[in-house]
Design a protein around this motif. Sequence first.
Motif, short mmCIF file in Angstrom:
data_model
loop_
_atom_site.label_atom_id
_atom_site.label_comp_id
_atom_site.label_asym_id
_atom_site.label_seq_id
_atom_site.Cartn_x
_atom_site.Cartn_y
_atom_site.Cartn_z
N LEU A 153 0.88 -1.17 0.00
CA LEU A 153 0.00 0.00 0.00
C LEU A 153 0.91 1.21 0.00
O LEU A 153 1.69 1.41 0.93
CB LEU A 153 -0.91 0.01 1.23
N THR A 212 1.48 -7.20 -5.73
CA THR A 212 0.38 -6.29 -6.05
C THR A 212 0.63 -4.97 -5.37
O THR A 212 0.97 -4.93 -4.18
CB THR A 212 -0.97 -6.86 -5.57
N ILE A 272 -1.18 -1.53 -4.31
CA ILE A 272 -2.39 -0.73 -4.13
C ILE A 272 -1.90 0.67 -3.78
O ILE A 272 -1.25 0.86 -2.76
CB ILE A 272 -3.28 -1.29 -3.01
N THR A 273 -2.17 1.63 -4.63
CA THR A 273 -1.61 2.96 -4.39
C THR A 273 -2.69 4.02 -4.28
O THR A 273 -3.71 3.97 -4.96
CB THR A 273 -0.59 3.34 -5.48
N ILE A 306 -3.06 -1.17 -8.62
CA ILE A 306 -4.44 -0.71 -8.42
C ILE A 306 -4.40 0.73 -7.93
O ILE A 306 -3.81 1.01 -6.88
CB ILE A 306 -5.16 -1.60 -7.40
N LEU A 324 -6.31 3.53 -6.31
CA LEU A 324 -7.55 3.80 -5.57
C LEU A 324 -8.15 5.15 -5.93
O LEU A 324 -9.37 5.32 -5.90
CB LEU A 324 -7.28 3.73 -4.06
N ALA A 361 -9.73 -4.20 -3.09
CA ALA A 361 -8.43 -3.97 -2.46
C ALA A 361 -8.36 -4.66 -1.10
O ALA A 361 -7.33 -5.26 -0.75
CB ALA A 361 -8.17 -2.48 -2.31
#
Length: 234
Positions: free
Chosen positions: A8, A83, A85-86, A102, A104, A161
């Motif tokens: 993240l 993966t 998630i940003t 991904i 957000l 997510a």
Amino acid sequence: MRQDIVFLTGAGISSESGIPTFRGKDGLWNDERKVYLASSEALYNDTSEFLAFMNDMRQRVFDAAPNAAHAFIADLEKQHQVTVITQNIDDLHERAGSTNVIHLHGELARVCSSDNRHDARYIREMPMNVPIRLGDDAGDGSQLRSHVTLFGEYVSGMQDAAEIVKDADIFVVIGTSLTVHPAAELIRYAHPDVPKFIINPNEVDIASLGYKYILSTATEGVKTLQEELNHINR
């Protein structure tokens, strides 16, 4: 051992590439006018100034380059399932080589309809050094706009997510103050028994959730993270 590593990431990972952060002491959102210009209200009521603000951000990202932290994450794909998630709206992860990202809050590298930003028929890539002009048609008669989440709009994709974080073998948080919701809630979805790390120069009180703190900038912190991953994989 090939593992499922989930990251993240927030503004802190891109600030070392010269992209301004949004919150904190020198953050963009300390300027009330900029907060307004990043809103759906400005899109519809002050469209020309809104576009100028977004075009400036697009140019900043175009001029930036991925840094060592982006490269580190991309390089992990050689050995692991990764993966990202940003919360970031830049494309530095992709330019560094990450293939599963991904966003957000959307992407400045894409444009869409002002009437419905989720209508896939009108979402397309657009070079960030090409300005969006007042009157540019998205394809449905509405003003072309950046495909990003503005103030006043909801964040989509959170459930997907959260499921990705739940399934992570290792979860890493980099460069976020964890004050932006709902994205900050994702830290609570990581399994209690998996290794969890947070890299940030300013400490955030989440020790009760089992996170190991690496008190550092992103580019320096990933060096320590590599040591931790080496230890886990012995």
